[in-house]
Motif scaffolding. Structure first.
Motif, short mmCIF file in Angstrom:
data_model
loop_
_atom_site.label_atom_id
_atom_site.label_comp_id
_atom_site.label_asym_id
_atom_site.label_seq_id
_atom_site.Cartn_x
_atom_site.Cartn_y
_atom_site.Cartn_z
N ASN A 17 3.98 -2.37 0.98
CA ASN A 17 3.08 -3.03 0.04
C ASN A 17 3.54 -2.90 -1.42
N ASN A 18 4.81 -2.51 -1.60
CA ASN A 18 5.42 -2.39 -2.93
C ASN A 18 4.60 -1.50 -3.87
N LEU A 19 4.10 -0.39 -3.33
CA LEU A 19 3.33 0.56 -4.11
C LEU A 19 4.17 1.81 -4.36
N LYS A 20 3.86 2.52 -5.41
CA LYS A 20 4.53 3.79 -5.74
C LYS A 20 3.52 4.92 -5.61
N MET A 21 4.02 6.12 -5.32
CA MET A 21 3.12 7.25 -5.14
C MET A 21 3.26 8.27 -6.25
N VAL A 22 2.14 8.95 -6.48
CA VAL A 22 2.11 10.11 -7.36
C VAL A 22 1.59 11.24 -6.47
N PRO A 23 2.49 12.09 -5.95
CA PRO A 23 2.07 13.15 -5.04
C PRO A 23 1.38 14.30 -5.77
N LEU A 24 0.12 14.53 -5.45
CA LEU A 24 -0.65 15.63 -6.02
C LEU A 24 -1.00 16.66 -4.95
N CYS A 25 -0.97 16.26 -3.70
CA CYS A 25 -1.33 17.10 -2.55
C CYS A 25 -0.19 18.08 -2.24
N ALA A 26 -0.53 19.35 -2.07
CA ALA A 26 0.48 20.39 -1.77
C ALA A 26 1.25 20.08 -0.48
N TYR A 27 0.56 19.57 0.55
CA TYR A 27 1.24 19.26 1.80
C TYR A 27 2.26 18.13 1.58
N ILE A 28 1.86 17.11 0.87
CA ILE A 28 2.77 15.98 0.63
C ILE A 28 3.96 16.41 -0.22
N ILE A 29 3.74 17.26 -1.20
CA ILE A 29 4.84 17.77 -2.02
C ILE A 29 5.82 18.56 -1.15
N SER A 30 5.31 19.39 -0.24
CA SER A 30 6.21 20.16 0.64
C SER A 30 6.91 19.22 1.63
N TYR A 31 6.23 18.17 2.08
CA TYR A 31 6.85 17.18 2.97
C TYR A 31 8.03 16.50 2.25
N ASP A 77 -0.25 -0.35 -9.43
CA ASP A 77 0.67 -0.22 -8.29
C ASP A 77 0.96 1.24 -7.94
N ASN A 78 0.29 2.17 -8.60
CA ASN A 78 0.48 3.60 -8.32
C ASN A 78 -0.66 4.13 -7.47
N VAL A 79 -0.29 4.89 -6.44
CA VAL A 79 -1.28 5.51 -5.56
C VAL A 79 -1.15 7.02 -5.71
N TYR A 80 -2.21 7.65 -6.18
CA TYR A 80 -2.25 9.10 -6.35
C TYR A 80 -2.71 9.72 -5.04
N LEU A 81 -1.81 10.45 -4.39
CA LEU A 81 -2.10 11.08 -3.10
C LEU A 81 -2.66 12.47 -3.38
N ILE A 82 -3.96 12.62 -3.19
CA ILE A 82 -4.69 13.78 -3.68
C ILE A 82 -4.80 14.91 -2.67
N HIS A 83 -5.08 14.58 -1.43
CA HIS A 83 -5.40 15.62 -0.44
C HIS A 83 -5.14 15.09 0.96
#
Length: 97
Positions: free
Chosen positions: A68-82, A35-41
């Motif tokens: 969709n009841n998913l959780k994120m793991v933010p790895l992307c610099a843009y997403i982290i700044s967002y 259920d984890n989605v790693y947001l890479i780029h």
């Protein structure tokens, strides 16, 4: 949101959440583990920069994950700044014990 009527596409075979604006594809590259989605780029073509596409793409991605009841793991610099600018979305962060 600048592009509320443009749907987010989950292009599963290539692990991309996509937004097609003016015929041009922008995307968030991801890997899903349970259920984890790693947001890479996050990528927006140079000629489309400055049109608010990246922020809409990220917001639509977050909405999709939430629906969709998913959780994120933010790895992307843009997403982290967002997330720094929009801390309310931190509710979607995966919790690791």
């Amino acid at each position: 949101m600048k592009y509320p009527d443009i749907p987010l596409i989950d292009n599963v075979p290539i692990h991309n959440y996509e937004l097609i604006v003016e015929g041009t594809r922008s995307f968030v590259d991801y890997k899903k583990r349970g259920d984890n989605v790693y947001l890479i780029h996050t990528e927006v073509p140079e000629e489309m920069e400055g049109k608010g596409i990246a922020s809409d793409l990220v917001e639509k991605t977050f909405l999709y994950l939430e629906q969709n009841n998913l959780k994120m793991v933010p790895l992307c610099a843009y997403i982290i700044s967002y997330l720094k600018r929009h801390p309310e979305w931190n509710r979607l962060r995966a919790k690791f014990d």
